[in-house]
Design a protein around this motif. Sequence first.
Motif, PDB file in Angstrom:
ATOM      1  N   LYS A   1       0.824  -1.206   0.000  1.00  0.00           N
ATOM      2  CA  LYS A   1       0.000   0.000   0.000  1.00  0.00           C
ATOM      3  C   LYS A   1       0.865   1.268   0.000  1.00  0.00           C
TER       4      LYS A   1
ATOM      5  N   GLY B   1      -2.648  -0.597  -4.993  1.00  0.00           N
ATOM      6  CA  GLY B   1      -2.789  -0.621  -3.542  1.00  0.00           C
ATOM      7  C   GLY B   1      -3.815  -1.630  -3.061  1.00  0.00           C
TER       8      GLY B   1
ATOM      9  N   ALA C   1       2.376   1.664  -3.435  1.00  0.00           N
ATOM     10  CA  ALA C   1       1.307   2.036  -4.368  1.00  0.00           C
ATOM     11  C   ALA C   1       1.023   3.532  -4.303  1.00  0.00           C
ATOM     12  N   ALA C   2       0.923   4.057  -3.084  1.00  0.00           N
ATOM     13  CA  ALA C   2       0.644   5.486  -2.919  1.00  0.00           C
ATOM     14  C   ALA C   2       1.803   6.342  -3.416  1.00  0.00           C
TER      15      ALA C   2
ATOM     16  N   ASN D   1       0.221  -4.015  -6.334  1.00  0.00           N
ATOM     17  CA  ASN D   1      -0.874  -4.761  -5.718  1.00  0.00           C
ATOM     18  C   ASN D   1      -0.327  -6.035  -5.091  1.00  0.00           C
TER      19      ASN D   1
END
Length: 241
Positions: A164, A230, A167-168, A178
């Motif tokens: 996560k 994410g 991803a951000a 992912n």
Amino acid sequence: MKTILITGSNSDIGIAVAKALSDRPLQLALQYYSNQAKASELQAWLNEKNVPSRLFQCDLTEPRQAESLIAQSLEAFGSIDVLINIVGPFVYKNILEVTPEEWFADINLNLHTCFNTSYYAMNELRRNHGQIINFAFSGVENIKAWSMSAGYCAAKTGVAVLTKSLAAALAPHKVRVNAICPGLVEEGNISAEERQHMADQIPYGRPVHPDEIGKTTAWLIWNSPESMTGSLITVAGAWEY
């Protein structure tokens, strides 16, 4: 044509993922640590399918070896479009009996390997708007007691947070990150009794087949929404660890 790097490629899931991806034009960089015979068997299968591949033996708990893997993959194929971090063996042992050495091994193998490869592949993935696919487990997002597999679960919880977070951070660069979260997977040569014991725990009534993980990976790479990042994608027949 995509170039895809798979770590832990000679595991049952790694093999299933490689085979599921081979229906499309691609090049595969295949990392393994031990059991070269199994890795070579996968490569022979890919050769029959005319899928270009290279085997790379290295220990991804060592940052310099992770760096070398990325460099060698780029030298062999010219690019990396997708990094798939499958390395991460399940360990089942009472936390009261786990030694510091075993604890660090769990964290190194299941979490640090994932960070190491992602770190050294990041510039290349930013360059070509690539993807990272990590592996956790079904239920990883639920913090609870896992006294018989605390090191593994702590590490995979870290993988979920890492997924996560990356991803951000990488979303502005159009890099998607992912994680696939398998349930009980029917791996290796398990007995009918073991299979039934697994099935009794799963609402869907059977273990997950490795090829289903492979199909999920292929979908994520080629058919999932462009803005999907994410995410923790569960493939578990409604079972959670």
